[in-house]
Design an enzyme around this catalytic site. Structure first.
Site, mmCIF file in Angstrom:
data_model
loop_
_atom_site.group_PDB
_atom_site.id
_atom_site.type_symbol
_atom_site.label_atom_id
_atom_site.label_comp_id
_atom_site.label_asym_id
_atom_site.label_seq_id
_atom_site.Cartn_x
_atom_site.Cartn_y
_atom_site.Cartn_z
ATOM 1 N N TYR A 35 -8.518 -4.361 -1.378
ATOM 2 C CA TYR A 35 -8.257 -4.670 0.022
ATOM 3 C C TYR A 35 -9.239 -3.935 0.899
ATOM 4 O O TYR A 35 -9.814 -2.907 0.528
ATOM 5 C CB TYR A 35 -6.811 -4.361 0.417
ATOM 6 N N PHE B 57 1.694 3.880 1.868
ATOM 7 C CA PHE B 57 1.590 3.147 0.612
ATOM 8 C C PHE B 57 0.396 3.628 -0.209
ATOM 9 O O PHE B 57 0.499 3.850 -1.414
ATOM 10 C CB PHE B 57 1.464 1.650 0.907
ATOM 11 N N ASP B 58 -0.765 3.792 0.427
ATOM 12 C CA ASP B 58 -1.989 4.192 -0.275
ATOM 13 C C ASP B 58 -1.826 5.546 -0.962
ATOM 14 O O ASP B 58 -2.165 5.711 -2.138
ATOM 15 C CB ASP B 58 -3.158 4.275 0.708
ATOM 16 N N THR B 59 -1.321 6.513 -0.200
ATOM 17 C CA THR B 59 -1.157 7.856 -0.747
ATOM 18 C C THR B 59 -0.188 7.854 -1.912
ATOM 19 O O THR B 59 -0.438 8.476 -2.954
ATOM 20 C CB THR B 59 -0.651 8.815 0.346
#
Length: 251
Positions: free
Chosen positions: A93, A185-187
């Protein structure tokens, strides 16, 4: 022999003014020499400014563009929905503002499909990275990532750069475990992947701040801090193991 395929996800929220231009830029780059078969997936999550209309027009005009629509907001929610439904060999993404220079996309995907990494993440904080952003955002970012490394014991350098990729197998193993639906979310995804032994490629990138960014820095930072403590408690309850997938890919 067919080439590997990549789904390139662009999550959007109220980005009608920039979406068509950004998609045109990404398509032109991919058509100029990307090494894989590809598809762009626009995920509109809760827009109210006509973004969905623009997305549908792009899908109708280009067979290599797919659009999805979610009623609820949240970048994590958009990534979860699109990545879990994908049957591509790798997914990635990028932010719609294209803050990360597109020439790093090949390196990101090569890490997964050529070099055997499970996850690849762009970093604005490595010595070789090149960034242009305000002193305030730079300071907040460095403090946040220091907190992540200290509290969660992680090694990756930049949790929140909007430029990441995963293998399909890693998506199926990791994403269902991620609870956050927004910016954290990424972490959470990177932390769970690292703690379970998945191989992560930390890639220095060139990144230019979007002067039109509407991310609420302090509110997002506070939500992320709460997420850190939640994940920290979760990690204490889980026995660390190297995943069978990752173990099988180690040299």
């Amino acid at each position: 022999m067919s080439r590997a395929r990549v789904d390139i996800v662009i999550p959007v929220l109220n980005e009608a003014h920039v979406l068509a231009r950004s998609v045109a830029t990404v398509r032109a780059y991919l058509q100029s020499g990307f090494d894989y078969d590809w598809r762009i997936v626009i995920v509109d999550n809760g827009s109210i400014d006509g973004t969905g209309v623009v997305a549908r027009e792009l899908c109708e005009a280009h067979p290599d563009v797919l659009c999805m629509s979610l009623r609820q907001k949240g970048r994590g929610r958009a990534l979860r929905q699109s990545w879990m439904q994908s049957d591509a060999d790798a997914v990635c993404y990028m932010d719609v503002d294209l803050s990360t220079e597109l020439r790093y996309l090949n390196l990101l995907i090569d890490s997964i499909l050529k070099h055997g990494y499970d996850v690849a993440t762009g970093s604005r904080l490595l010595p070789a990275s090149k960034t242009r952003r305000s002193f305030f955002r730079e300071t907040v970012s460095r403090i946040y990532n220091l907190l992540v490394r200290t509290a969660l014991g992680t090694q990756f350098s930049d949790a929140q750069c909007g430029f990441k990729a995963m293998s399909r197998a890693a998506v199926q193993a990791i994403v269902p475990q991620v609870r956050d639906e927004s910016w954290f979310f990424d972490t959470e995804m990177l932390t769970l992947a690292e703690k379970q032994g998945f191989r992560i490629a930390d890639i220095p990138v060139e990144w230019n701040e979007d002067d039109d960014s509407r991310v609420k820095i302090l509110r997002t930072a506070w939500d992320d801090i709460k997420g850190i403590w939640r994940v920290r408690k979760t990690l204490r309850q889980v026995r660390p193991e190297v995943s069978a997938l990752s173990a099988g890919r180690r040299p």
